[in-house]
Design an enzyme around this catalytic site. Sequence first.
Site, mmCIF file in Angstrom:
data_model
loop_
_atom_site.group_PDB
_atom_site.id
_atom_site.type_symbol
_atom_site.label_atom_id
_atom_site.label_comp_id
_atom_site.label_asym_id
_atom_site.label_seq_id
_atom_site.Cartn_x
_atom_site.Cartn_y
_atom_site.Cartn_z
ATOM 1 N N GLU A 92 40.134 42.777 40.470
ATOM 2 C CA GLU A 92 41.733 42.976 40.958
ATOM 3 C C GLU A 92 42.235 42.043 42.043
ATOM 4 O O GLU A 92 41.256 41.170 42.439
ATOM 5 C CB GLU A 92 41.166 44.441 41.857
ATOM 6 C CG GLU A 92 41.108 45.360 41.200
ATOM 7 C CD GLU A 92 41.195 47.027 42.013
ATOM 8 O OE1 GLU A 92 41.094 48.020 41.544
ATOM 9 O OE2 GLU A 92 40.892 46.581 43.278
ATOM 10 N N CYS A 105 45.900 38.276 47.435
ATOM 11 C CA CYS A 105 44.176 38.462 47.433
ATOM 12 C C CYS A 105 43.494 38.457 46.139
ATOM 13 O O CYS A 105 43.918 38.974 45.362
ATOM 14 C CB CYS A 105 43.848 39.770 48.318
ATOM 15 S SG CYS A 105 42.046 39.723 48.381
ATOM 16 N N CYS A 112 29.046 40.530 42.518
ATOM 17 C CA CYS A 112 28.738 39.831 43.349
ATOM 18 C C CYS A 112 27.234 39.862 43.704
ATOM 19 O O CYS A 112 26.550 41.058 43.733
ATOM 20 C CB CYS A 112 29.409 39.902 44.980
ATOM 21 S SG CYS A 112 29.094 38.694 45.898
ATOM 22 N N CYS A 116 25.852 42.614 50.006
ATOM 23 C CA CYS A 116 25.891 42.985 51.479
ATOM 24 C C CYS A 116 26.138 44.516 51.559
ATOM 25 O O CYS A 116 26.674 45.231 50.576
ATOM 26 C CB CYS A 116 27.280 42.504 51.991
ATOM 27 S SG CYS A 116 27.217 40.778 51.972
ATOM 28 N N CYS A 119 29.420 46.696 51.105
ATOM 29 C CA CYS A 119 30.483 46.181 50.334
ATOM 30 C C CYS A 119 30.310 46.667 49.019
ATOM 31 O O CYS A 119 28.815 46.733 48.496
ATOM 32 C CB CYS A 119 30.385 44.562 50.011
ATOM 33 S SG CYS A 119 31.666 43.990 48.986
ATOM 34 N N GLU A 167 31.617 36.193 45.640
ATOM 35 C CA GLU A 167 31.550 35.124 46.594
ATOM 36 C C GLU A 167 32.031 33.736 45.981
ATOM 37 O O GLU A 167 31.330 33.100 45.148
ATOM 38 C CB GLU A 167 30.040 35.107 46.866
ATOM 39 C CG GLU A 167 29.710 33.930 47.603
ATOM 40 C CD GLU A 167 30.445 33.553 49.110
ATOM 41 O OE1 GLU A 167 30.560 34.548 49.887
ATOM 42 O OE2 GLU A 167 31.001 32.377 49.192
ATOM 43 N N SER A 198 36.973 32.718 51.650
ATOM 44 C CA SER A 198 36.202 33.617 52.492
ATOM 45 C C SER A 198 34.831 33.528 52.013
ATOM 46 O O SER A 198 34.758 33.845 50.753
ATOM 47 C CB SER A 198 36.997 34.996 52.488
ATOM 48 O OG SER A 198 35.972 35.892 53.226
ATOM 49 N N LEU A 221 31.032 37.062 59.218
ATOM 50 C CA LEU A 221 29.877 37.181 60.197
ATOM 51 C C LEU A 221 29.180 38.404 60.191
ATOM 52 O O LEU A 221 27.962 38.583 59.781
ATOM 53 C CB LEU A 221 30.404 36.649 61.513
ATOM 54 C CG LEU A 221 29.356 36.070 62.445
ATOM 55 C CD1 LEU A 221 28.543 35.049 61.904
ATOM 56 C CD2 LEU A 221 29.937 35.778 63.930
ATOM 57 N N ASN A 298 35.444 50.149 55.075
ATOM 58 C CA ASN A 298 36.087 51.131 54.274
ATOM 59 C C ASN A 298 34.745 51.764 53.626
ATOM 60 O O ASN A 298 34.175 51.167 52.739
ATOM 61 C CB ASN A 298 37.086 50.245 53.147
ATOM 62 C CG ASN A 298 38.095 49.919 53.711
ATOM 63 O OD1 ASN A 298 39.031 50.669 54.590
ATOM 64 N ND2 ASN A 298 38.476 48.602 53.600
ATOM 65 N N CYS A 341 39.997 46.763 51.170
ATOM 66 C CA CYS A 341 39.168 45.576 51.476
ATOM 67 C C CYS A 341 37.783 45.635 51.331
ATOM 68 O O CYS A 341 36.980 46.654 51.793
ATOM 69 C CB CYS A 341 39.495 45.044 53.060
ATOM 70 S SG CYS A 341 38.954 43.730 53.266
#
Length: 380
Positions: A92, A105, A112, A116, A119, A167, A198, A221, A298, A341
């Site tokens: 996306e 974006c 990925c 995380c 995410c 990433e 990022s 972070l 989110n 996000c």
Amino acid sequence: MSAVNLLDFDLDGLTAYCEQLGEKRFRATQLFRWIHQKGASDFDQMSDLAKSLRAKLQGSAVIEGLKPISEHVSSDGTIKWLFDVGDGNAVESVYIPEDDRATLCISSQAGCAVGCRFCSTGHQGFSRNLSTGEIIAQLWFAEHALRKRLGTSDRVISNVVMMGMGEPLQNYAQLVPALRTMLDDHGYGLSRRRVTVSTSGVVPMIERLQQDCPVALAVSLHAPNDVLRDALVPINKKYPIQELMQACLSYLSAAPRDFITFEYCMLDGVNDSDEHARELIALVKGRIPCKFNLIPFNPFPQSGLHRSAMPRVQAFARMLQDAGIVTTVRKTRGDDIDAACGQLAGEVQDRTKVHTRLRREPVIMPVSVVRRPTKGDRTV
Ligand code: SAH
Ligand code: SF4
């Protein structure tokens, strides 16, 4: 032999390709401008290129973008596109217009590998790296679709953030030519300060980015100490916080901006206490020029995590601010489309149909400066 996709090249790459065809550098520049500045995908449109060159290109090259599967337009102007990248994968891109800028974006990978905790892309796992062409195709498509829609030949997108799926620094070789094309005056001509990579903290690649293509850097972070960060951002076990801070500091010596943006996803009861704020302040204050961007989490079903309440986010922000650290909270916007996000293209498609999301999450977008509320202010 399959045709070469010219979206895979930055200007140097295209020049080398044209040289193979026996053409001079300025021909490559003309071609590059046709592709990126005019949005051409058909060599016949390129009226100032010699017919002989056009014929050579017809036989050996294509200009092939990504197929949009869907488009969602929010009432506030935010637009989300889902692109098919084959084998049941989709990525996306999100267009976020604001008064003084328009940001795209962009995704760098399908899925990925970092994984995380908070995410949904990470939960989905890694499918594959996007090619340079697939990364730049998101900008190529959005920029020219928007120009057409808005009836303008002027540039529409002023900022790019590599904050979609994936990433970016784990797809370094494909990323750099895409960044160079964004920056190139014959391409999109974006300022280095307006292109942001990022990263979750791939330390060696931060160092290489500084040498190869310094742009603005945002570092995810999410925790002030290694114990917590190990649990939330698994790559921290390989590149712990002190190494990451050192890499950030040396990045700044050649960066287009004189600060690092730290992203910090606010997770209820996990990383959002006063003590965490104090630890963060001790970590960065007087050591590294930075800004904090607090992102209300989110949620998604498998995460088992919750969003910090807004008063907690505000109190956390105020502690950082009182310590002299510029802190913003990402503003919720466009909650009529589903482009939050960290949740971009969270779904992998099955081979026959695109899954529709069952939940609706608000669009989260950058930057509302957290101030001490004054009368009449609405909290974000
Ligand atoms: N992989 C890169 C860039 C893509 S993620 C990175 O991690 O920086 C872009 C941002 O969204 C990161 O700061 C990430 O931590 C954040 N994010 C991921 N999942 C989220 C979620 N569920 N809620 C809020 N922010 C999230
Ligand atoms: Fe990957 Fe970034 Fe999501 Fe972590 S937050 S899993 S690095 S996309």
